[in-house]
Design a protein around this motif. Structure first.
Motif, PDB file in Angstrom:
ATOM      1  N   PRO A  80      86.642  87.731  63.880  1.00 41.32           N
ATOM      2  CA  PRO A  80      86.357  88.254  65.225  1.00 41.32           C
ATOM      3  C   PRO A  80      85.993  89.740  65.212  1.00 41.32           C
ATOM      4  CG  PRO A  80      88.364  86.959  65.252  1.00 41.32           C
ATOM      5  CD  PRO A  80      87.958  87.102  63.825  1.00 41.32           C
ATOM      6  N   PHE A  81      86.601  90.471  64.315  1.00 48.10           N
ATOM      7  CA  PHE A  81      86.294  91.899  64.218  1.00 48.10           C
ATOM      8  C   PHE A  81      84.923  92.119  63.586  1.00 48.10           C
ATOM      9  CE2 PHE A  81      90.941  91.478  64.093  1.00 48.10           C
ATOM     10  CZ  PHE A  81      91.205  92.043  65.327  1.00 48.10           C
ATOM     11  N   LEU A  82      84.538  91.230  62.667  1.00 51.50           N
ATOM     12  CA  LEU A  82      83.183  91.297  62.105  1.00 51.50           C
ATOM     13  C   LEU A  82      82.142  90.980  63.180  1.00 51.50           C
ATOM     14  CD1 LEU A  82      83.727  89.646  58.617  1.00 51.50           C
ATOM     15  CD2 LEU A  82      83.227  92.047  59.094  1.00 51.50           C
ATOM     16  N   LEU A  83      82.454  90.033  64.049  1.00 54.73           N
ATOM     17  CA  LEU A  83      81.569  89.740  65.175  1.00 54.73           C
ATOM     18  C   LEU A  83      81.406  90.970  66.059  1.00 54.73           C
ATOM     19  CD1 LEU A  83      79.975  87.883  67.120  1.00 54.73           C
ATOM     20  CD2 LEU A  83      82.182  87.176  68.066  1.00 54.73           C
ATOM     21  N   ALA A  84      82.522  91.604  66.405  1.00 56.21           N
ATOM     22  CA  ALA A  84      82.462  92.823  67.228  1.00 56.21           C
ATOM     23  C   ALA A  84      81.713  93.929  66.498  1.00 56.21           C
ATOM     24  CB  ALA A  84      83.880  93.279  67.579  1.00 56.21           C
ATOM     25  N   GLY A  85      81.945  94.054  65.198  1.00 48.42           N
ATOM     26  CA  GLY A  85      81.240  95.060  64.407  1.00 48.42           C
ATOM     27  C   GLY A  85      79.746  94.812  64.363  1.00 48.42           C
ATOM     28  N   PHE A  86      79.347  93.538  64.244  1.00 49.17           N
ATOM     29  CA  PHE A  86      77.918  93.220  64.236  1.00 49.17           C
ATOM     30  C   PHE A  86      77.292  93.529  65.592  1.00 49.17           C
ATOM     31  CE2 PHE A  86      74.228  90.413  64.598  1.00 49.17           C
ATOM     32  CZ  PHE A  86      73.550  90.747  63.441  1.00 49.17           C
ATOM     33  N   LEU A  87      78.012  93.240  66.667  1.00 45.61           N
ATOM     34  CA  LEU A  87      77.514  93.586  68.006  1.00 45.61           C
ATOM     35  C   LEU A  87      77.318  95.092  68.138  1.00 45.61           C
ATOM     36  CD1 LEU A  87      79.572  91.264  70.371  1.00 45.61           C
ATOM     37  CD2 LEU A  87      77.088  91.465  70.295  1.00 45.61           C
ATOM     38  N   LEU A  88      78.317  95.852  67.700  1.00 45.54           N
ATOM     39  CA  LEU A  88      78.206  97.310  67.757  1.00 45.54           C
ATOM     40  C   LEU A  88      77.045  97.810  66.897  1.00 45.54           C
ATOM     41  CD1 LEU A  88      81.984  98.284  67.608  1.00 45.54           C
ATOM     42  CD2 LEU A  88      80.447  98.530  69.570  1.00 45.54           C
ATOM     43  N   ALA A  89      76.917  97.267  65.691  1.00 44.43           N
ATOM     44  CA  ALA A  89      75.830  97.683  64.804  1.00 44.43           C
ATOM     45  C   ALA A  89      74.476  97.337  65.398  1.00 44.43           C
ATOM     46  CB  ALA A  89      75.997  97.025  63.435  1.00 44.43           C
ATOM     47  N   SER A  90      74.357  96.155  65.996  1.00 43.49           N
ATOM     48  CA  SER A  90      73.085  95.742  66.594  1.00 43.49           C
ATOM     49  C   SER A  90      72.693  96.662  67.738  1.00 43.49           C
ATOM     50  CB  SER A  90      73.185  94.297  67.114  1.00 43.49           C
ATOM     51  OG  SER A  90      73.382  93.416  66.052  1.00 43.49           O
ATOM     52  N   VAL A  91      73.654  97.010  68.564  1.00 40.50           N
ATOM     53  CA  VAL A  91      73.368  97.926  69.677  1.00 40.50           C
ATOM     54  C   VAL A  91      72.993  99.301  69.133  1.00 40.50           C
ATOM     55  CG1 VAL A  91      74.451  99.161  71.611  1.00 40.50           C
ATOM     56  CG2 VAL A  91      74.779  96.693  71.350  1.00 40.50           C
ATOM     57  N   TRP A  92      73.694  99.755  68.131  1.00 39.48           N
ATOM     58  CA  TRP A  92      73.445 101.078  67.556  1.00 39.48           C
ATOM     59  C   TRP A  92      72.074 101.148  66.888  1.00 39.48           C
ATOM     60  CZ3 TRP A  92      75.923 105.589  68.031  1.00 39.48           C
ATOM     61  CH2 TRP A  92      75.571 106.605  67.165  1.00 39.48           C
ATOM     62  N   ILE A  93      71.711 100.101  66.148  1.00 36.08           N
ATOM     63  CA  ILE A  93      70.455 100.101  65.396  1.00 36.08           C
ATOM     64  C   ILE A  93      69.252  99.948  66.332  1.00 36.08           C
ATOM     65  CG2 ILE A  93      69.104  98.788  63.708  1.00 36.08           C
ATOM     66  CD1 ILE A  93      71.816  98.294  62.249  1.00 36.08           C
ATOM     67  N   HIS A  94      69.412  99.157  67.377  1.00 40.24           N
ATOM     68  CA  HIS A  94      68.286  98.957  68.311  1.00 40.24           C
ATOM     69  C   HIS A  94      68.474  99.902  69.429  1.00 40.24           C
ATOM     70  CE1 HIS A  94      66.500  95.576  66.278  1.00 40.24           C
ATOM     71  NE2 HIS A  94      67.701  95.101  66.100  1.00 40.24           N
TER      72      HIS A  94
ATOM     73  N   ARG B 221      71.329  96.680  54.277  1.00 40.43           N
ATOM     74  CA  ARG B 221      72.451  97.625  54.117  1.00 40.43           C
ATOM     75  C   ARG B 221      72.885  98.241  55.433  1.00 40.43           C
ATOM     76  NH1 ARG B 221      70.336 101.487  49.397  1.00 40.43           N
ATOM     77  NH2 ARG B 221      68.410 101.087  50.517  1.00 40.43           N
ATOM     78  N   GLN B 222      71.933  98.604  56.267  1.00 37.15           N
ATOM     79  CA  GLN B 222      72.258  99.277  57.518  1.00 37.15           C
ATOM     80  C   GLN B 222      73.082  98.363  58.436  1.00 37.15           C
ATOM     81  OE1 GLN B 222      68.822 100.528  59.753  1.00 37.15           O
ATOM     82  NE2 GLN B 222      69.981 102.090  60.845  1.00 37.15           N
ATOM     83  N   TYR B 223      72.655  97.131  58.600  1.00 36.75           N
ATOM     84  CA  TYR B 223      73.416  96.181  59.417  1.00 36.75           C
ATOM     85  C   TYR B 223      74.782  95.907  58.807  1.00 36.75           C
ATOM     86  CZ  TYR B 223      70.090  94.647  62.971  1.00 36.75           C
ATOM     87  OH  TYR B 223      69.266  94.574  64.062  1.00 36.75           O
ATOM     88  N   LEU B 224      74.799  95.710  57.490  1.00 31.19           N
ATOM     89  CA  LEU B 224      76.060  95.384  56.830  1.00 31.19           C
ATOM     90  C   LEU B 224      77.073  96.516  56.960  1.00 31.19           C
ATOM     91  CD1 LEU B 224      77.530  93.302  54.981  1.00 31.19           C
ATOM     92  CD2 LEU B 224      76.911  94.843  53.136  1.00 31.19           C
ATOM     93  N   LEU B 225      76.659  97.722  56.614  1.00 28.98           N
ATOM     94  CA  LEU B 225      77.590  98.849  56.708  1.00 28.98           C
ATOM     95  C   LEU B 225      77.963  99.129  58.168  1.00 28.98           C
ATOM     96  CD1 LEU B 225      76.155 101.192  53.949  1.00 28.98           C
ATOM     97  CD2 LEU B 225      78.183  99.738  53.836  1.00 28.98           C
ATOM     98  N   GLY B 226      77.017  98.985  59.079  1.00 30.78           N
ATOM     99  CA  GLY B 226      77.332  99.133  60.502  1.00 30.78           C
ATOM    100  C   GLY B 226      78.334  98.095  60.965  1.00 30.78           C
ATOM    101  N   THR B 227      78.186  96.860  60.466  1.00 31.46           N
ATOM    102  CA  THR B 227      79.120  95.794  60.814  1.00 31.46           C
ATOM    103  C   THR B 227      80.514  96.087  60.276  1.00 31.46           C
ATOM    104  OG1 THR B 227      77.350  94.156  60.856  1.00 31.46           O
ATOM    105  CG2 THR B 227      79.586  93.324  60.549  1.00 31.46           C
ATOM    106  N   ILE B 228      80.589  96.556  59.051  1.00 36.87           N
ATOM    107  CA  ILE B 228      81.898  96.857  58.458  1.00 36.87           C
ATOM    108  C   ILE B 228      82.564  98.021  59.184  1.00 36.87           C
ATOM    109  CG2 ILE B 228      83.033  97.700  56.363  1.00 36.87           C
ATOM    110  CD1 ILE B 228      80.968  95.978  54.792  1.00 36.87           C
ATOM    111  N   ILE B 229      81.809  99.069  59.468  1.00 36.40           N
ATOM    112  CA  ILE B 229      82.369 100.220  60.199  1.00 36.40           C
ATOM    113  C   ILE B 229      82.769  99.800  61.612  1.00 36.40           C
ATOM    114  CG2 ILE B 229      81.814 102.473  61.199  1.00 36.40           C
ATOM    115  CD1 ILE B 229      80.014 102.884  58.651  1.00 36.40           C
ATOM    116  N   GLY B 230      81.893  99.053  62.286  1.00 40.59           N
ATOM    117  CA  GLY B 230      82.201  98.580  63.636  1.00 40.59           C
ATOM    118  C   GLY B 230      83.409  97.662  63.667  1.00 40.59           C
TER     119      GLY B 230
END
Length: 156
Positions: A142-156, A91-100
């Motif tokens: 492409p925006f989901l890719l950017a969102g996943f990058l943002l979420a990954s940086v935020w979570i780690h 959930r955390q990665y998914l919601l972070g990806t969507i928000i990002g």
């Protein structure tokens, strides 16, 4: 390591979405099936979360994307991509990806003319479908890719 595999997969999906305005089922359903098999065999997702987390993430994807799909705001490829991502993460990665991805989309819409002017002609020709402002449908991967990058940086 698992995040790198997901990043590469999302990059492939994004590139195909930009060029063709659709994502192949082999990319979305293939990864979704691999994530589901991995989930059943190991009892956890690719990133190490419990199976319950993947279930909740998948439920969120269904609740968040099916109405948009029915209204024509999401493509089927986007829904399948997010479902596969839910099965591979939590959930955390998914919601972070969507928000990002929402943040990245807004930034793109505000700065696309300026960013487009910075690109070389070779890159513009390759991405010409993305720069076409007459089309109402923006490629979303492409925006989901950017969102996943943002979420990954935020979570780690």
């Amino acid at each position: 390591m698992q995040s790198i595999v997901l990043l590469l997969w999302l990059a492939l999906c994004a590139e195909q979405d930009v060029r063709e305005r659709q994502i192949a089922n082999t990319l979305t359903l293939g990864v979704g099936l691999c994530a589901l098999i991995f989930l059943f065999v190991t009892g956890h997702t690719w990133i190490g979360s419990d199976a319950e987390e993947a279930g909740w993430a998948l439920a969120f994807v269904i609740l968040l994307t099916i109405p948009g799909y029915m209204l024509g705001q999401f493509g089927a490829g986007d829904v399948k991509l997010l479902a596969a991502l839910a099965l591979a993460t939590d959930r955390q990665y998914l919601l972070g990806t969507i928000i990002g991805s929402g943040v990245a989309l807004v930034l793109w819409l505000l700065s696309r003319r300026w960013l487009w002017s910075l690109l070389s002609q070779k890159v513009k020709n390759r991405l010409k479908a993305w720069g076409d402002e007459s089309s109402k449908k923006q490629p979303f991967a492409p925006f989901l890719l950017a969102g996943f990058l943002l979420a990954s940086v935020w979570i780690h």
